[in-house]
Design an enzyme around this catalytic site. Structure first.
Site, PDB file in Angstrom:
ATOM      1  N   GLY A  14      -6.925  -0.901   7.092  1.00  0.00           N
ATOM      2  CA  GLY A  14      -7.899  -0.350   6.152  1.00  0.00           C
ATOM      3  C   GLY A  14      -8.282   1.107   6.369  1.00  0.00           C
ATOM      4  CB  SER A  15      -6.692   4.130   7.776  1.00  0.00           C
ATOM      5  OG  SER A  15      -5.472   4.297   7.104  1.00  0.00           O
ATOM      6  CG  ASN A  16      -5.033   4.766   2.398  1.00  0.00           C
ATOM      7  OD1 ASN A  16      -5.115   5.924   2.001  1.00  0.00           O
ATOM      8  ND2 ASN A  16      -3.942   4.286   2.981  1.00  0.00           N
ATOM      9  NE  ARG A  67       4.049 -14.525  -6.691  1.00  0.00           N
ATOM     10  CZ  ARG A  67       4.572 -13.493  -7.364  1.00  0.00           C
ATOM     11  NH1 ARG A  67       4.062 -12.287  -7.216  1.00  0.00           N
ATOM     12  NH2 ARG A  67       5.584 -13.668  -8.170  1.00  0.00           N
ATOM     13  CG  MET A  92       0.818  -5.296   3.136  1.00  0.00           C
ATOM     14  SD  MET A  92       1.376  -3.782   2.299  1.00  0.00           S
ATOM     15  CE  MET A  92       2.931  -3.520   3.118  1.00  0.00           C
ATOM     16  CG  ASN A 109      -0.225   0.185  -4.685  1.00  0.00           C
ATOM     17  OD1 ASN A 109      -0.866  -0.239  -3.713  1.00  0.00           O
ATOM     18  ND2 ASN A 109       1.080   0.367  -4.644  1.00  0.00           N
ATOM     19  CG  HIS A 111       4.728   3.258  -2.510  1.00  0.00           C
ATOM     20  ND1 HIS A 111       4.981   1.995  -2.022  1.00  0.00           N
ATOM     21  CD2 HIS A 111       5.887   3.947  -2.386  1.00  0.00           C
ATOM     22  CE1 HIS A 111       6.242   1.923  -1.633  1.00  0.00           C
ATOM     23  NE2 HIS A 111       6.819   3.099  -1.838  1.00  0.00           N
ATOM     24  CG  ASP A 147       6.135  -0.093  -4.756  1.00  0.00           C
ATOM     25  OD1 ASP A 147       4.910  -0.302  -4.697  1.00  0.00           O
ATOM     26  OD2 ASP A 147       6.924  -0.445  -3.862  1.00  0.00           O
ATOM     27  CD  GLU A 176      -0.594   6.487   2.757  1.00  0.00           C
ATOM     28  OE1 GLU A 176      -1.328   5.504   2.557  1.00  0.00           O
ATOM     29  OE2 GLU A 176       0.469   6.411   3.401  1.00  0.00           O
TER      30      GLU A 176
HETATM   31  C1  GAR Z   1      -0.620   2.715   3.872  1.00  0.00           C
HETATM   32  O1  GAR Z   1       0.321   3.613   4.421  1.00  0.00           O
HETATM   33  C2  GAR Z   1      -0.248   2.363   2.448  1.00  0.00           C
HETATM   34  O2  GAR Z   1       0.301   3.440   1.745  1.00  0.00           O
HETATM   35  C3  GAR Z   1       0.780   1.296   2.661  1.00  0.00           C
HETATM   36  O3  GAR Z   1       0.276   0.521   3.716  1.00  0.00           O
HETATM   37  C4  GAR Z   1      -0.502   1.353   4.562  1.00  0.00           C
HETATM   38  C5  GAR Z   1      -1.863   0.715   4.732  1.00  0.00           C
HETATM   39  O4  GAR Z   1      -2.595   1.388   5.696  1.00  0.00           O
HETATM   40  N1  GAR Z   1       0.970   0.502   1.486  1.00  0.00           N
HETATM   41  C6  GAR Z   1       2.120  -0.064   1.169  1.00  0.00           C
HETATM   42  O5  GAR Z   1       3.122   0.013   1.855  1.00  0.00           O
HETATM   43  C7  GAR Z   1       2.106  -0.830  -0.145  1.00  0.00           C
HETATM   44  N2  GAR Z   1       3.412  -1.264  -0.472  1.00  0.00           N
HETATM   45  P1  GAR Z   1      -4.168   1.231   5.757  1.00  0.00           P
HETATM   46  O6  GAR Z   1      -4.472  -0.271   5.812  1.00  0.00           O
HETATM   47  O7  GAR Z   1      -4.554   1.906   7.036  1.00  0.00           O
HETATM   48  O8  GAR Z   1      -4.760   1.887   4.541  1.00  0.00           O
END
Ligand code: GAR
Length: 217
Positions: A14-16, A67, A92, A109, A111, A147, A176
């Protein structure tokens, strides 16, 4: 100001999510983070969200037969929190067309690649293997195709001679954290809008404002 009630969906660290929560603390930010929701009850980001004072919940996809059953539970939680908008941030799981239709034009989203290059997983390894010199990240609206979808913001980073997947990932991740809060601001304020397969009113990566951090208030 009527702020857009936004849920962040995560599966991991969860850094984003942190970057979005931090940006939304600013009084002039047009979205509020009303919920963090994870498909993994043990996602480290959930604890961080609670510490930051944001409501956090999990809907464990493993306990559902399929799902769509999982997604119907997600939908109930999102409705209970009166969510208007979703930001996927390291979530994910792929969604069915049913769920995507519920959130058409209302779900972003992030990516870790410059789409339409490197859809899917292991983007940094694949970029290094191909020897590309420019890599980066993309914030886009979610459509049924994985994507794909109208692009709101992108940032490019150089690929350096000594890069490993980890060093490249770290350089991309820093971008990001800059473009996701910016993209949500543009969309939530109505400055950026979808027209066909494009987002108008969004910024090119060279725009100086893209580099301005959405830091704390
Ligand atoms: C991020 O780099 C994001 O872009 C990627 O997962 C990471 C999550 O990091 N997302 C994908 O690959 C989606 N297909 P975070 O949990 O630290 O935000």
């Amino acid at each position: 100001m009527n702020r857009l009630r936004t849920a962040i969906l995560i599966s991991g660290r969860g850094s984003n999510m942190d970057a979005l929560i931090e940006a939304a603390r600013r009084p002039d930010y047009p979205a509020e983070i009303a919920l963090v929701l994870s498909n993994r009850p043990d996602a480290p980001g959930l604890a961080k969200a609670k510490t930051a004072g944001v409501a956090a919940a999990a809907v464990d996809h493993k306990i559902y037969a399929g799902r769509e059953e999982f997604e119907r539970s997600l939908q109930l939680v999102l409705e209970a929190y009166r969510i208007d908008f979703i930001c996927l941030a390291g979530f994910m799981r792929l969604f069915t067309p049913w769920f995507i239709e519920q959130w058409r034009g209302r779900m972003l989203n992030i990516h870790p690649a410059l789409l339409p290059s490197y859809r899917g997983l292991h983007t940094h390894e694949r970029a290094l293997a191909d020897g590309v010199k420019i890599h980066g990240c993309t914030v886009h609206f979610v459509v049924p195709e994985m994507d794909e979808g109208p692009i709101v913001a992108q940032a490019a980073v150089p690929v350096l001679d000594g890069d490993t997947p980890e060093t490249l990932a770290a350089r991309v991740l820093a971008q990001e954290h800059a473009i996701y809060p910016l993209a949500l601001r543009l969309v939530a304020s109505g400055v950026a809008r979808i027209e066909g397969n494009r987002v108008l009113g969004a910024l090119a990566a060279s725009d100086a404002r893209l580099l301005a951090p959405e830091g704390p208030a």
